[in-house]
Design a protein around this motif. Sequence first.
Motif, mmCIF file in Angstrom:
data_model
loop_
_atom_site.group_PDB
_atom_site.id
_atom_site.type_symbol
_atom_site.label_atom_id
_atom_site.label_comp_id
_atom_site.label_asym_id
_atom_site.label_seq_id
_atom_site.Cartn_x
_atom_site.Cartn_y
_atom_site.Cartn_z
ATOM 1 N N LYS A 185 68.126 1.061 -10.600
ATOM 2 C CA LYS A 185 68.043 2.522 -10.662
ATOM 3 C C LYS A 185 68.892 3.092 -11.793
ATOM 4 C CE LYS A 185 66.917 3.540 -5.824
ATOM 5 N NZ LYS A 185 67.391 4.172 -4.561
ATOM 6 N N LEU A 186 70.087 2.518 -11.989
ATOM 7 C CA LEU A 186 70.974 3.009 -13.039
ATOM 8 C C LEU A 186 70.381 2.816 -14.428
ATOM 9 C CD1 LEU A 186 74.451 1.803 -11.702
ATOM 10 C CD2 LEU A 186 73.613 4.161 -11.834
ATOM 11 N N ARG A 187 69.507 1.811 -14.571
ATOM 12 C CA ARG A 187 68.949 1.491 -15.891
ATOM 13 C C ARG A 187 67.454 1.789 -15.975
ATOM 14 N NH1 ARG A 187 72.982 -1.321 -14.186
ATOM 15 N NH2 ARG A 187 74.627 -2.060 -15.592
ATOM 16 N N LEU A 188 66.979 2.590 -15.025
ATOM 17 C CA LEU A 188 65.546 2.863 -14.946
ATOM 18 C C LEU A 188 65.022 3.577 -16.190
ATOM 19 C CD1 LEU A 188 63.038 2.687 -13.121
ATOM 20 C CD2 LEU A 188 63.647 4.924 -12.186
ATOM 21 N N ASN A 189 65.824 4.475 -16.759
ATOM 22 C CA ASN A 189 65.366 5.288 -17.887
ATOM 23 C C ASN A 189 65.866 4.782 -19.242
ATOM 24 O OD1 ASN A 189 63.992 7.140 -16.178
ATOM 25 N ND2 ASN A 189 65.931 8.181 -15.732
ATOM 26 N N TYR A 190 66.416 3.555 -19.268
ATOM 27 C CA TYR A 190 66.826 3.003 -20.555
ATOM 28 C C TYR A 190 65.578 2.747 -21.410
ATOM 29 C CZ TYR A 190 71.607 2.100 -18.916
ATOM 30 O OH TYR A 190 72.886 2.230 -18.455
ATOM 31 N N ASP A 191 65.672 3.057 -22.689
ATOM 32 C CA ASP A 191 64.499 2.866 -23.543
ATOM 33 C C ASP A 191 64.371 1.400 -23.983
ATOM 34 O OD1 ASP A 191 66.352 2.470 -25.575
ATOM 35 O OD2 ASP A 191 66.254 4.556 -26.243
ATOM 36 N N LYS A 192 63.278 1.116 -24.658
ATOM 37 C CA LYS A 192 62.983 -0.262 -25.053
ATOM 38 C C LYS A 192 63.991 -0.804 -26.045
ATOM 39 C CE LYS A 192 58.001 0.027 -24.261
ATOM 40 N NZ LYS A 192 56.642 -0.099 -24.865
ATOM 41 N N SER A 193 64.590 0.070 -26.841
ATOM 42 C CA SER A 193 65.548 -0.408 -27.838
ATOM 43 C C SER A 193 66.768 -1.042 -27.176
ATOM 44 C CB SER A 193 65.994 0.755 -28.730
ATOM 45 O OG SER A 193 66.640 1.761 -27.957
ATOM 46 N N PHE A 194 67.138 -0.551 -25.983
ATOM 47 C CA PHE A 194 68.259 -1.147 -25.254
ATOM 48 C C PHE A 194 67.880 -2.532 -24.751
ATOM 49 C CE2 PHE A 194 70.169 -2.146 -21.162
ATOM 50 C CZ PHE A 194 71.527 -2.123 -21.473
ATOM 51 N N TRP A 195 66.730 -2.623 -24.085
ATOM 52 C CA TRP A 195 66.333 -3.900 -23.477
ATOM 53 C C TRP A 195 65.992 -4.956 -24.533
ATOM 54 C CZ3 TRP A 195 67.908 -4.305 -18.872
ATOM 55 C CH2 TRP A 195 67.911 -3.202 -18.000
ATOM 56 N N SER A 196 65.670 -4.534 -25.727
ATOM 57 C CA SER A 196 65.371 -5.508 -26.775
ATOM 58 C C SER A 196 66.629 -6.239 -27.246
ATOM 59 C CB SER A 196 64.713 -4.815 -27.967
ATOM 60 O OG SER A 196 65.601 -3.879 -28.562
ATOM 61 N N LYS A 197 67.819 -5.731 -26.847
ATOM 62 C CA LYS A 197 69.073 -6.369 -27.246
ATOM 63 C C LYS A 197 69.745 -7.116 -26.091
ATOM 64 C CE LYS A 197 70.101 -2.942 -30.817
ATOM 65 N NZ LYS A 197 71.097 -1.957 -31.305
ATOM 66 N N VAL A 198 69.047 -7.251 -24.962
ATOM 67 C CA VAL A 198 69.632 -7.905 -23.781
ATOM 68 C C VAL A 198 69.077 -9.319 -23.646
ATOM 69 C CG1 VAL A 198 69.871 -7.831 -21.267
ATOM 70 C CG2 VAL A 198 69.932 -5.700 -22.594
ATOM 71 N N ILE A 199 69.962 -10.264 -23.364
ATOM 72 C CA ILE A 199 69.556 -11.636 -23.063
ATOM 73 C C ILE A 199 69.911 -11.941 -21.611
ATOM 74 C CG2 ILE A 199 69.930 -14.084 -23.540
ATOM 75 C CD1 ILE A 199 70.518 -13.420 -26.380
ATOM 76 N N PHE A 200 68.927 -12.293 -20.821
ATOM 77 C CA PHE A 200 69.146 -12.701 -19.435
ATOM 78 C C PHE A 200 69.220 -14.225 -19.377
ATOM 79 C CE2 PHE A 200 67.109 -8.582 -19.124
ATOM 80 C CZ PHE A 200 67.792 -7.959 -18.110
ATOM 81 N N SER A 201 70.150 -14.745 -18.573
ATOM 82 C CA SER A 201 70.296 -16.196 -18.500
ATOM 83 C C SER A 201 70.477 -16.653 -17.056
ATOM 84 C CB SER A 201 71.506 -16.668 -19.330
ATOM 85 O OG SER A 201 72.708 -16.265 -18.697
ATOM 86 N N ASN A 202 70.177 -17.916 -16.815
ATOM 87 C CA ASN A 202 70.389 -18.541 -15.510
ATOM 88 C C ASN A 202 70.368 -20.047 -15.695
ATOM 89 O OD1 ASN A 202 70.847 -18.813 -12.788
ATOM 90 N ND2 ASN A 202 69.187 -17.453 -12.169
ATOM 91 N N GLU A 203 70.740 -20.782 -14.636
ATOM 92 C CA GLU A 203 70.791 -22.229 -14.736
ATOM 93 C C GLU A 203 70.404 -22.850 -13.398
ATOM 94 O OE1 GLU A 203 73.773 -20.828 -12.616
ATOM 95 O OE2 GLU A 203 73.727 -20.368 -14.765
ATOM 96 N N SER A 204 70.064 -24.125 -13.436
ATOM 97 C CA SER A 204 69.736 -24.857 -12.224
ATOM 98 C C SER A 204 70.061 -26.327 -12.435
ATOM 99 C CB SER A 204 68.249 -24.692 -11.877
ATOM 100 O OG SER A 204 67.942 -25.354 -10.661
ATOM 101 N N LYS A 205 70.585 -26.968 -11.390
ATOM 102 C CA LYS A 205 70.940 -28.371 -11.483
ATOM 103 C C LYS A 205 69.844 -29.226 -10.852
ATOM 104 C CE LYS A 205 74.454 -31.820 -10.402
ATOM 105 N NZ LYS A 205 75.696 -32.145 -9.666
ATOM 106 N N PHE A 206 69.465 -30.300 -11.508
ATOM 107 C CA PHE A 206 68.453 -31.231 -11.025
ATOM 108 C C PHE A 206 69.100 -32.610 -10.881
ATOM 109 C CE2 PHE A 206 66.311 -27.853 -13.233
ATOM 110 C CZ PHE A 206 65.216 -27.571 -12.424
ATOM 111 N N ASN A 207 69.231 -33.078 -9.635
ATOM 112 C CA ASN A 207 69.801 -34.391 -9.378
ATOM 113 C C ASN A 207 68.722 -35.456 -9.481
ATOM 114 O OD1 ASN A 207 72.327 -33.354 -8.914
ATOM 115 N ND2 ASN A 207 72.075 -33.228 -6.701
ATOM 116 N N ILE A 208 69.070 -36.571 -10.044
ATOM 117 C CA ILE A 208 68.109 -37.659 -10.219
ATOM 118 C C ILE A 208 67.877 -38.412 -8.908
ATOM 119 C CG2 ILE A 208 67.685 -39.842 -11.421
ATOM 120 C CD1 ILE A 208 69.245 -38.709 -13.783
#
Length: 215
Positions: free
Chosen positions: A111-134
């Motif tokens: 909600k806080l970022r609902l009205n952010y324009d595209k120029s803002f989101w074009s500079k954001v990098i989202f990241s995540n990780e996951s572990k895979f055991n053999i």
Amino acid sequence: MENQEKPERTEVPISVKELIIKKHKDGMSLRAIGSLVGRTYSTIQTVISNYNKTGSVKSKQRSGRPRVFTDHEENLIVRRVLKSNGYRNCRARKKLFISERNRKERLNFAKLRLNYDKSFWSKVIFSNESKFNIHHNDGPIKIYRQPNTAYKKQNLVGTVEHGGGGVLVWGCMSAAGLDILKNNLQESAVKLGLNGSYILQQDNDPKHSARLVQE
């Protein structure tokens, strides 16, 4: 092939019940009685059991009004009512359950970022990780066993030297696309066209919020 509806259960006439009890007293087997009167083995059992409990072949008087529709007719009526009100028979969608607290925090974040324009989101990098055991997962494996049987073969979990190893995969994405990292964040930022300043958006996993990682 269409599913065939099962026939509705019908009340056994008193005359048939009396014949069942008579033949049973005469020593005829239940299966033979069933063949004689054209009823299933379970029905013969029920008639005899009820007779032994009540001493009568008359059915117990049922409370309330008699049914107007059969089970099949009621099912058809319910389907038609649901269909007329816009309901459809659909496969349930799958979604990961999250806690009430995280649900509220994620909603507030959006909600806080609902009205952010595209120029803002074009500079954001989202990241995540996951572990895979053999070999197997890191968590404890629970079993039910009797006392003093811990080392029986059926109660053991196989292991390999050094735990079998695993791979931690870390990736990120932006408005320009996504990228699975092999070396570091900066290379990914260049690949995604973010050569200047950008915002790294991570989740609140402890490995991200640790002081050393923040530094």
